[in-house]
Design a protein around this motif. Structure first.
Motif, PDB file in Angstrom:
ATOM      1  N   ASN A  94       0.923  -1.098   0.045  1.00  0.00           N
ATOM      2  CA  ASN A  94       0.062  -0.016   0.068  1.00  0.00           C
ATOM      3  C   ASN A  94       0.962   1.247   0.057  1.00  0.00           C
ATOM      4  O   ASN A  94       0.697   2.243  -0.676  1.00  0.00           O
ATOM      5  CB  ASN A  94      -0.823   0.002   1.188  1.00  0.00           C
ATOM      6  CG  ASN A  94      -2.146  -0.998   0.931  1.00  0.00           C
ATOM      7  OD1 ASN A  94      -2.560  -0.938  -0.029  1.00  0.00           O
ATOM      8  ND2 ASN A  94      -2.686  -1.729   2.001  1.00  0.00           N
ATOM      9  N   THR A  95       1.738   1.301   0.762  1.00  0.00           N
ATOM     10  CA  THR A  95       2.792   2.463   0.891  1.00  0.00           C
ATOM     11  C   THR A  95       3.478   2.606  -0.559  1.00  0.00           C
ATOM     12  O   THR A  95       3.495   3.513  -1.151  1.00  0.00           O
ATOM     13  CB  THR A  95       3.910   2.284   1.806  1.00  0.00           C
ATOM     14  OG1 THR A  95       3.275   2.065   3.270  1.00  0.00           O
ATOM     15  CG2 THR A  95       4.988   3.431   1.813  1.00  0.00           C
ATOM     16  N   LEU A  96       4.030   1.512  -1.380  1.00  0.00           N
ATOM     17  CA  LEU A  96       4.437   1.649  -2.599  1.00  0.00           C
ATOM     18  C   LEU A  96       3.514   2.281  -3.564  1.00  0.00           C
ATOM     19  O   LEU A  96       3.780   3.108  -4.642  1.00  0.00           O
ATOM     20  CB  LEU A  96       4.732   0.360  -3.002  1.00  0.00           C
ATOM     21  CG  LEU A  96       6.208  -0.139  -2.299  1.00  0.00           C
ATOM     22  CD1 LEU A  96       6.466  -1.595  -2.783  1.00  0.00           C
ATOM     23  CD2 LEU A  96       7.575   0.662  -2.545  1.00  0.00           C
ATOM     24  N   THR A  97       2.156   1.832  -3.583  1.00  0.00           N
ATOM     25  CA  THR A  97       1.025   2.284  -4.334  1.00  0.00           C
ATOM     26  C   THR A  97       0.994   3.955  -4.163  1.00  0.00           C
ATOM     27  O   THR A  97       0.663   4.724  -4.969  1.00  0.00           O
ATOM     28  CB  THR A  97      -0.042   1.685  -4.026  1.00  0.00           C
ATOM     29  OG1 THR A  97       0.156   0.269  -4.329  1.00  0.00           O
ATOM     30  CG2 THR A  97      -1.315   2.388  -4.858  1.00  0.00           C
ATOM     31  N   ARG A  98       1.021   4.343  -2.757  1.00  0.00           N
ATOM     32  CA  ARG A  98       0.982   5.790  -2.426  1.00  0.00           C
ATOM     33  C   ARG A  98       2.459   6.549  -3.134  1.00  0.00           C
ATOM     34  O   ARG A  98       2.102   7.874  -3.600  1.00  0.00           O
ATOM     35  CB  ARG A  98       0.691   6.075  -1.065  1.00  0.00           C
ATOM     36  CG  ARG A  98      -0.688   5.702  -0.480  1.00  0.00           C
ATOM     37  CD  ARG A  98      -0.927   6.210   1.058  1.00  0.00           C
ATOM     38  NE  ARG A  98      -0.169   5.240   1.860  1.00  0.00           N
ATOM     39  CZ  ARG A  98      -0.635   4.319   2.438  1.00  0.00           C
ATOM     40  NH1 ARG A  98      -1.731   3.809   2.302  1.00  0.00           N
ATOM     41  NH2 ARG A  98       0.116   3.553   3.430  1.00  0.00           N
ATOM     42  N   MET A  99       3.251   5.914  -2.914  1.00  0.00           N
ATOM     43  CA  MET A  99       4.608   6.420  -3.329  1.00  0.00           C
ATOM     44  C   MET A  99       4.573   6.738  -4.917  1.00  0.00           C
ATOM     45  O   MET A  99       5.156   7.586  -5.430  1.00  0.00           O
ATOM     46  CB  MET A  99       5.800   5.741  -3.098  1.00  0.00           C
ATOM     47  CG  MET A  99       5.787   5.755  -1.475  1.00  0.00           C
ATOM     48  SD  MET A  99       7.048   4.784  -0.859  1.00  0.00           S
ATOM     49  CE  MET A  99       8.661   5.746  -1.484  1.00  0.00           C
ATOM     50  N   GLU A 100       3.923   5.777  -5.597  1.00  0.00           N
ATOM     51  CA  GLU A 100       3.884   5.954  -7.096  1.00  0.00           C
ATOM     52  C   GLU A 100       2.770   6.955  -7.554  1.00  0.00           C
ATOM     53  O   GLU A 100       3.256   7.701  -8.440  1.00  0.00           O
ATOM     54  CB  GLU A 100       3.356   4.519  -7.595  1.00  0.00           C
ATOM     55  CG  GLU A 100       3.623   4.256  -9.117  1.00  0.00           C
ATOM     56  CD  GLU A 100       3.215   2.834  -9.561  1.00  0.00           C
ATOM     57  OE1 GLU A 100       2.536   2.005  -8.887  1.00  0.00           O
ATOM     58  OE2 GLU A 100       3.906   2.364 -10.416  1.00  0.00           O
TER      59      GLU A 100
END
Lengths: 142, 142
Positions: free
Chosen positions: A63-69
């Motif tokens: 989820n964090t990676l999705t927000r970072m993207e």
DNA sequence: TAATATTACATAGTTTGCTATGCAATGCTA
DNA sequence: TAGCATTGCATAGCAAACTATGTAATATTA
């Protein structure tokens, strides 16, 4: 309200909010920090490889990676050899804030520990490591 | 990954998860603990009065109280003198788990600190209090 | 090699924290 | 006392943690 648990929780929340305010101008949030630290060290890791570095659950990292993207800090590319995996790459933006972010973190660390001597700081960190070790031990055997 | 911030965060998350597992049989979750502690001391407080005891934001408390009502731990009654306010009351269920919850919290505290001597524990708590004080000071003047 | 197990990641749903904002009731003051 | 400010609480929306579970892709094994 003076138990260790209460104090730790309180302190953690305060620190997160301090960090949040300091890094807001960089366009990042506290939960992205561990991932960024890892990627600044070594770019192009898979989620699996990142996971062993950041010490959070896999779903949390995803989820964090999705927000970072979404926030333009990273991109994900297909893995050359494994179609299930993706490699994670910093964008120019993600790379560009590195020095400022390091500086902010170091400054906060110094500020909040200013009232403790070097020896006290060392003791404080060591107590935390010991308690963390103890919990992981207890949890592993139960 | 050995900065104070990282360790505090890590420790806080571990402690919350330990508490979560231990109090799950009682039908409560960690976020409800501070509120329950306050109500076990004194029942029938308003949200405002609770707020000064629990050290979280008003909106967070309001949401926590809603979940506690949903879970059958508390009820809210209209305040006799102020139509804006409501008084908060433990249900029988909320009252009945008190001793078990205290016991669980004390046990966790003892277990996780088992590797520290009494003096070390005292020092540890005092460091946390000092750092918390320092942060609140810094934040107040900035 | 076909069936099964494992792996890598994503998604759903919950909790608990935050800020910002809304709304109604109450209090104050010109 | 009418109008404005303040107060008490709720709601909306987001972040970041968790567990549980789903879905492909890959690896293993009978």
């Amino acid at each position: 309200m003076n138990s260790a648990g209460y104090l730790v929780n309180n302190l953690a929340r305060l620190l997160v909010e301090v960090l949040r305010k300091r890094i807001a101008p960089l366009g990042i949030v506290p939960g992205q920090f561990p991932t960024l630290l890892a990627l600044w060290e070594k770019d192009g890791l898979t989620q699996k490889e990142l996971l062993v570095l950041v010490d959070i659950e896999q779903a949390t990292l995803a989820n964090t990676l999705t927000r970072m993207e979404r926030d333009g800090l990273i991109t994900r590319k297909e893995h050359p050899a494994d179609a299930r995996a993706r490699t994670i790459h910093l964008t120019n933006q993600g790379r560009s804030i590195r020095d400022e972010a390091y500086k902010a973190a170091a400054q906060i660390n110094e500020e909040v520990l200013a009232d403790l001597s070097d020896a006290e700081t060392e003791a404080f960190l060591s107590y935390m490591r010991r308690v963390i070790g103890r919990i992981k031990e207890v949890e592993a055997t139960s």
